[in-house]
Motif scaffolding. Sequence first.
Motif, PDB file in Angstrom:
ATOM      1  N   UNK A 396     -18.413  -3.896   4.818  1.00  0.00           N
ATOM      2  CA  UNK A 396     -17.919  -2.587   5.235  1.00  0.00           C
ATOM      3  C   UNK A 396     -17.646  -2.514   6.735  1.00  0.00           C
ATOM      4  N   UNK A 397     -18.475  -3.198   7.531  1.00  0.00           N
ATOM      5  CA  UNK A 397     -18.392  -3.031   8.983  1.00  0.00           C
ATOM      6  C   UNK A 397     -17.705  -4.197   9.695  1.00  0.00           C
ATOM      7  N   UNK A 398     -17.558  -5.324   8.994  1.00  0.00           N
ATOM      8  CA  UNK A 398     -16.905  -6.484   9.614  1.00  0.00           C
ATOM      9  C   UNK A 398     -15.594  -6.816   8.909  1.00  0.00           C
ATOM     10  N   UNK A 399     -15.689  -7.165   7.625  1.00  0.00           N
ATOM     11  CA  UNK A 399     -14.499  -7.581   6.876  1.00  0.00           C
ATOM     12  C   UNK A 399     -13.450  -6.474   6.816  1.00  0.00           C
ATOM     13  N   UNK A 400     -13.894  -5.245   6.561  1.00  0.00           N
ATOM     14  CA  UNK A 400     -12.954  -4.139   6.383  1.00  0.00           C
ATOM     15  C   UNK A 400     -12.361  -3.646   7.702  1.00  0.00           C
ATOM     16  N   UNK A 401     -12.931  -4.057   8.819  1.00  0.00           N
ATOM     17  CA  UNK A 401     -12.541  -3.504  10.112  1.00  0.00           C
ATOM     18  C   UNK A 401     -11.876  -4.535  11.014  1.00  0.00           C
ATOM     19  N   UNK A 402     -12.436  -5.748  11.063  1.00  0.00           N
ATOM     20  CA  UNK A 402     -11.942  -6.730  12.031  1.00  0.00           C
ATOM     21  C   UNK A 402     -10.898  -7.664  11.429  1.00  0.00           C
ATOM     22  N   UNK A 403      -9.766  -7.838  12.106  1.00  0.00           N
ATOM     23  CA  UNK A 403      -8.756  -8.793  11.625  1.00  0.00           C
ATOM     24  C   UNK A 403      -9.196 -10.246  11.797  1.00  0.00           C
ATOM     25  N   UNK A 405     -12.028 -11.492  10.636  1.00  0.00           N
ATOM     26  CA  UNK A 405     -12.866 -11.880   9.498  1.00  0.00           C
ATOM     27  C   UNK A 405     -11.997 -11.925   8.253  1.00  0.00           C
ATOM     28  N   UNK A 406     -12.063 -13.042   7.527  1.00  0.00           N
ATOM     29  CA  UNK A 406     -11.227 -13.165   6.326  1.00  0.00           C
ATOM     30  C   UNK A 406     -12.016 -13.133   5.026  1.00  0.00           C
ATOM     31  N   UNK A 407     -13.347 -13.284   5.088  1.00  0.00           N
ATOM     32  CA  UNK A 407     -14.133 -13.221   3.847  1.00  0.00           C
ATOM     33  C   UNK A 407     -15.598 -13.021   4.192  1.00  0.00           C
ATOM     34  N   UNK A 408     -16.295 -12.330   3.301  1.00  0.00           N
ATOM     35  CA  UNK A 408     -17.757 -12.227   3.339  1.00  0.00           C
ATOM     36  C   UNK A 408     -18.247 -12.521   1.934  1.00  0.00           C
ATOM     37  N   UNK A 409     -19.163 -13.448   1.799  1.00  0.00           N
ATOM     38  CA  UNK A 409     -19.628 -13.863   0.477  1.00  0.00           C
ATOM     39  C   UNK A 409     -21.103 -14.262   0.559  1.00  0.00           C
ATOM     40  N   UNK A 410     -21.733 -14.322  -0.610  1.00  0.00           N
ATOM     41  CA  UNK A 410     -23.112 -14.768  -0.625  1.00  0.00           C
ATOM     42  C   UNK A 410     -23.894 -14.172  -1.773  1.00  0.00           C
ATOM     43  N   UNK A 411     -25.164 -14.503  -1.796  1.00  0.00           N
ATOM     44  CA  UNK A 411     -26.085 -14.021  -2.814  1.00  0.00           C
ATOM     45  C   UNK A 411     -27.446 -13.863  -2.156  1.00  0.00           C
ATOM     46  N   UNK A 412     -28.054 -12.694  -2.348  1.00  0.00           N
ATOM     47  CA  UNK A 412     -29.343 -12.458  -1.723  1.00  0.00           C
ATOM     48  C   UNK A 412     -29.217 -12.536  -0.208  1.00  0.00           C
ATOM     49  N   UNK A 413     -30.202 -13.167   0.428  1.00  0.00           N
ATOM     50  CA  UNK A 413     -30.195 -13.301   1.882  1.00  0.00           C
ATOM     51  C   UNK A 413     -29.620 -14.651   2.296  1.00  0.00           C
ATOM     52  N   UNK A 416     -22.401 -15.566   4.054  1.00  0.00           N
ATOM     53  CA  UNK A 416     -21.454 -16.214   4.941  1.00  0.00           C
ATOM     54  C   UNK A 416     -20.372 -15.245   5.382  1.00  0.00           C
ATOM     55  N   UNK A 417     -20.111 -15.193   6.683  1.00  0.00           N
ATOM     56  CA  UNK A 417     -19.016 -14.400   7.240  1.00  0.00           C
ATOM     57  C   UNK A 417     -17.965 -15.380   7.726  1.00  0.00           C
ATOM     58  N   UNK A 418     -16.864 -15.498   6.986  1.00  0.00           N
ATOM     59  CA  UNK A 418     -15.843 -16.483   7.324  1.00  0.00           C
ATOM     60  C   UNK A 418     -14.839 -15.886   8.301  1.00  0.00           C
ATOM     61  N   UNK A 419     -14.642 -16.602   9.421  1.00  0.00           N
ATOM     62  CA  UNK A 419     -13.663 -16.191  10.419  1.00  0.00           C
ATOM     63  C   UNK A 419     -12.326 -16.880  10.141  1.00  0.00           C
ATOM     64  N   UNK A 420     -11.262 -16.281  10.627  1.00  0.00           N
ATOM     65  CA  UNK A 420      -9.942 -16.892  10.440  1.00  0.00           C
ATOM     66  C   UNK A 420      -9.857 -18.200  11.219  1.00  0.00           C
ATOM     67  N   UNK A 421      -8.936 -19.058  10.803  1.00  0.00           N
ATOM     68  CA  UNK A 421      -8.898 -20.426  11.315  1.00  0.00           C
ATOM     69  C   UNK A 421      -8.731 -20.499  12.827  1.00  0.00           C
ATOM     70  N   UNK A 422      -8.091 -19.501  13.430  1.00  0.00           N
ATOM     71  CA  UNK A 422      -7.834 -19.560  14.865  1.00  0.00           C
ATOM     72  C   UNK A 422      -9.006 -19.012  15.690  1.00  0.00           C
ATOM     73  N   UNK A 423     -10.120 -18.682  15.019  1.00  0.00           N
ATOM     74  CA  UNK A 423     -11.259 -18.059  15.691  1.00  0.00           C
ATOM     75  C   UNK A 423     -12.418 -19.041  15.735  1.00  0.00           C
ATOM     76  N   UNK A 424     -13.045 -19.178  16.883  1.00  0.00           N
ATOM     77  CA  UNK A 424     -14.121 -20.149  17.091  1.00  0.00           C
ATOM     78  C   UNK A 424     -15.473 -19.607  16.628  1.00  0.00           C
TER      79      UNK A 424
END
Length: 486
Positions: A396-403, A405-413, A416-424
């Motif tokens: 809600x606060x990263x993927x939906x707002x920041x260009x 971030x391209x994906x958020x995935x995971x299970x439990x704790x 993973x917050x995946x950044x776009x390829x051009x982002x370090x």
Amino acid sequence: MLRLCLRHLARARSAHTLHTLHTLPTPAWPRSARLSTTTTTTTTSTQSHTPTTADAAFVLHTYARPPHLVFSHGSGTTLFASDGRSFLDFGAGIAVNALGHADPAVTAIIADQAAKLIHISNLYHNLHAGPCAQAIIDSLHAASAARRLADPADPAASAGPARYLDADGARVFFTNSGTEANEGALKFAKKYAKITSAGSPSKFKVLSFANGFHGRSLGALSATHNPKYQTPFLPLVPGFDVAPLNDIAAARSLISKDTCAVIVEPIQGEGGIHAATPEFLRALRSECDAVGALLIFDEIQCGVGRTGKMFAHEHAGVVPDILTMAKPLANGLPMGAIVVSADVAAVIKPGDHGTTFGGSPLATRVAHHVWSRISAPDFLAAVTRSGDYLLAACRDRLLAVSPLVCDVRGKGLMVGVQLRDHVSTAMFVDLARDRGVLVISASSNTIRLVPALTVSKADIDKAVSVFEEVLGVMEGLIGAGKDLKA
């Protein structure tokens, strides 16, 4: 006369030894060491050092550590540096400190056991290894019973054959690390194949999967198909094949009568928090059964409560023949385990494998305590709630707002917050650390969030707020024309 001479000689040697001990140098850095701004590349052992310059001078450099940061102690989800700074720890020692830092009960058990017995080797029984192993196997049986109760009609819910871990007769071998656990699992699989195939010289192949990570020792590295890790150490162990994760057709094409094992992480950690689908794991189970290969689940990072269930494979309802675990088992003490089914245990004989330190009284007593707390239903339910909250906050606060971030995935704790390829990701980690939050990166250009399983909602809110700030800074740099991959 001879006895008198010998007594004088013994006294002389004793006096010389005491003099030597009194004149040995002591560590030169002060108790509250200030960090040097320079790095010493060549030095002698007589120079005065801070902890960081001593690392530079004497420790083999296999990690790129942040400069001028030395941690002195921790409490719960907080780490404290020697210069007084504090940090919210969302790496937990790479998913190790499941109960947080300096947990009072763990600390008390370590102190009590250290005063009694630390190590005796595996030549003798100790009080704690057996009960610890029983707790692990009891949890496997409980997971199997819960699966049958939840859906008796599901074929996966039926009790497996003696080759499967949920049948009676499973056994545990304790190790010191995850890579050692995977090495042992591969070794056991080869012995099993040799016995069950009447010594066939061709049944030695192992299938693993792209982006998987199984360790850095030679056998485990051979199953870790990443050029960054493998290339400097070629040639590796022969017989290892690789297929894309979740590609059933590709896996089937590589599993044959010559396959002795398939090793897979139910959720990849180092690879970027990628989950194997239930359908994929079921297909692997079926193919292994068809050719007499063993299915190995590597739960070094994703197991022991990390996903809200004691075992990550519970989410798919698929049971392996061999299970490996490590990281959180003893909350920071070196500890790993290989769990093998009854059929596999039957072919392993005294002398086939060993370890000097694995299964020590200290490690297994601590691990038994850790296991008993994490396996409690209320604890696992809290992990699920915290994990859902973290996942939703990141979406809600990263993927939906920041260009960026391209994906958020995971299970439990394990998120993973995946950044776009051009982002370090390295810049993200550095900026977050500068703002008091520790995170670690993974493959697939992903930020890996694996905090202590005791993390609070307040901790999660604080961390995600910092992530929002970091992304804002990075967006500003991109707007100013800076290349974030440079």
